[in-house]
Design a protein around this motif. Structure first.
Motif, PDB file in Angstrom:
ATOM      1  N   THR A 114      -5.478  -4.027  -3.929  1.00  0.00           N
ATOM      2  CA  THR A 114      -6.430  -3.231  -4.719  1.00  0.00           C
ATOM      3  C   THR A 114      -6.442  -3.702  -6.170  1.00  0.00           C
ATOM      4  N   ASP A 133     -12.634  -0.769   0.004  1.00  0.00           N
ATOM      5  CA  ASP A 133     -12.602   0.059   1.199  1.00  0.00           C
ATOM      6  C   ASP A 133     -11.468   1.088   1.159  1.00  0.00           C
ATOM      7  N   ARG A 134     -11.767   2.228   1.758  1.00  0.00           N
ATOM      8  CA  ARG A 134     -10.805   3.333   1.826  1.00  0.00           C
ATOM      9  C   ARG A 134      -9.474   2.929   2.459  1.00  0.00           C
ATOM     10  N   SER A 135      -9.493   1.978   3.383  1.00  0.00           N
ATOM     11  CA  SER A 135      -8.248   1.597   4.059  1.00  0.00           C
ATOM     12  C   SER A 135      -7.221   1.007   3.080  1.00  0.00           C
ATOM     13  N   PHE A 136      -7.681   0.463   1.951  1.00  0.00           N
ATOM     14  CA  PHE A 136      -6.738  -0.071   0.953  1.00  0.00           C
ATOM     15  C   PHE A 136      -6.245   1.024   0.013  1.00  0.00           C
ATOM     16  N   ASP A 178      -0.943  -2.875  -0.141  1.00  0.00           N
ATOM     17  CA  ASP A 178      -2.288  -2.366  -0.418  1.00  0.00           C
ATOM     18  C   ASP A 178      -2.514  -2.207  -1.919  1.00  0.00           C
ATOM     19  N   THR A 216     -12.839  -5.573   4.112  1.00  0.00           N
ATOM     20  CA  THR A 216     -12.734  -5.429   5.570  1.00  0.00           C
ATOM     21  C   THR A 216     -13.534  -6.505   6.305  1.00  0.00           C
ATOM     22  N   ASP A 221     -17.348  -1.253   1.561  1.00  0.00           N
ATOM     23  CA  ASP A 221     -16.198  -1.543   2.446  1.00  0.00           C
ATOM     24  C   ASP A 221     -15.581  -2.896   2.118  1.00  0.00           C
ATOM     25  N   GLN A 267      -6.004   4.434   0.878  1.00  0.00           N
ATOM     26  CA  GLN A 267      -5.406   5.638   1.478  1.00  0.00           C
ATOM     27  C   GLN A 267      -3.875   5.671   1.430  1.00  0.00           C
ATOM     28  N   ASP A 268      -3.206   4.510   1.448  1.00  0.00           N
ATOM     29  CA  ASP A 268      -1.742   4.529   1.450  1.00  0.00           C
ATOM     30  C   ASP A 268      -1.105   4.268   0.094  1.00  0.00           C
ATOM     31  N   GLY A 270     -12.627   6.786  -0.966  1.00  0.00           N
ATOM     32  CA  GLY A 270     -11.622   7.571  -0.246  1.00  0.00           C
ATOM     33  C   GLY A 270     -10.432   8.001  -1.079  1.00  0.00           C
ATOM     34  N   ASN A 314       2.217   2.066   0.066  1.00  0.00           N
ATOM     35  CA  ASN A 314       2.123   0.725   0.621  1.00  0.00           C
ATOM     36  C   ASN A 314       1.915  -0.263  -0.529  1.00  0.00           C
TER      37      ASN A 314
END
Ligand code: C2E
Ligand code: MG
Ligand code: MG
Ligand code: MG
Length: 288
Positions: A220, A203-206, A216, A184, A181, A208-209, A238, A213
């Motif tokens: 990344t 982390d997946r939150s970076f 992000d 985060t 992760d 996913q978009d 992710g 985005n």
């Protein structure tokens, strides 16, 4: 009227609290039997090497299939197991089971694959962890580099010196270490250099978009570049689309993991599907 409403709100609030507390107590009690009743099991999710399109290993993910409540997500019951201390017994079982999986994979001709185990905060801080891992490796006879441990950033920031010492002990056993992760938590880059780690998991939150985005994407790309400068490999979590894969590959990300390649599978299904999963991963990367 306001008073009545206030009272209702309070009543609602306490009822909710009770329900939550009750559910927690229920899960806490049920969890005690879960191991004995074999309600807990592991799923494995493949990781793909973005350089050659092969599956290079798997992450073990804990599952709880409750006889009445069905599947309970790990995010719901692992914090409870942490609080009660049951995570130690469960965690030891996970480590032994993964060593056993590695033995069986090797027998099936997949000795090059590694398995990553998620460590919880309490497990990581437990002094007996080192002995537990040594014993599991010794009894199964696996090569320690085939076993990987994922630690989250937040687990490392609380008592950093102790955390570094525990990581050094893990590295002395010869296992692979990764930070899960990543991005985060709030770890400082100065510390990152001192951690004896091999891999960073973005982390997946970076992820996913991507590609919608641009912020992000910048983050990344920067994390991947930084990891390379520090001689670390990078896993992107992710990954769900070809666009994400292609961007990550352009940035020279080492590995990708996500539903785009495979959902987490039982060990039996994974072994059965490995040839097909390898072919599919290769096609996803190279035939467009
Ligand atoms: P994690 O270690 O970051 O695991 C990744 C989570 O993302 C997993 O959820 C996985 O199923 C999910 N995932 C993988 N690919 C995709 C994708 O493409 N899209 C989406 N939307 N999700 C994806 P899961 O299995 O529910 O686990 C959640 C968290 O629970 C894990 O996050 C980890 O922190 C914890 N956990 C799971 N198994 C264990 C365990 O054996 N021990 C400990 N201590 N924690 C565990
Ligand atoms: Mg993980
Ligand atoms: Mg993760
Ligand atoms: Mg995650």
């Amino acid at each position: 009227k306001a008073k009545a409403q206030g009272k209702n709100t309070l009543q609602f609030f306490t009822e909710t609290m009770n329900e939550e507390a009750q559910l927690r107590l229920f899960l806490e009690n049920e969890l005690r039997n879960a191991m004995a009743n074999e309600e807990l099991y592991l799923n494995l999710q493949p990781k793909v090497d973005l350089a050659d399109g092969t599956i290079c290993g798997m992450e073990a993910l804990l599952r709880w299939n409750h006889p009445e409540r069905g599947m309970i997500p790990p995010d719901h019951f692992i914090p409870i197991a942490e609080d009660t201390g049951q995570i130690i017994e469960i965690g030891n079982w996970i480590i032994r089971t993964c060593c056993d999986y590695i033995v069986r994979l090797t027998e099936e001709g997949y000795g090059h694959l590694n398995i990553a185990v998620n460590l919880s905060a309490r497990q990581f801080r437990e002094p007996s962890l080192i002995e537990t891992i040594k014993m599991a490796i010794c009894e199964s006879g696996i090569d320690p580099t085939q076993l990987e441990f994922e630690i989250t950033e937040s687990m490392l920031m609380d008592k950093v010196d102790q955390a570094i010492e525990q990581m050094n002990q893990l590295k002395r056993i010869g296992v692979t270490l990764s930070i899960d992760d990543f991005g985060t938590g709030y770890s400082s880059l100065a510390y990152l250099r001192q951690f004896p780690i091999d891999l960073i998991k973005v982390d997946r939150s970076f992820v996913q978009d991507i590609p919608y985005n641009s912020g992000d994407m910048e983050i990344t790309a920067a994390v991947i570049a930084m990891a390379h400068r520090l001689n670390l490999r990078v896993v992107a979590e992710g990954v769900e689309t070809a666009e994400q894969q292609d961007f990550l590959r352009q940035q020279l990300c080492s590995y990708a993991q996500g539903y785009f390649y495979s959902k987490p599978l039982t060990f039996e299904l994974l072994v059965q599907q490995l040839p097909a999963l390898n072919r599919q991963a290769n096609n996803k990367l190279f035939s467009q």
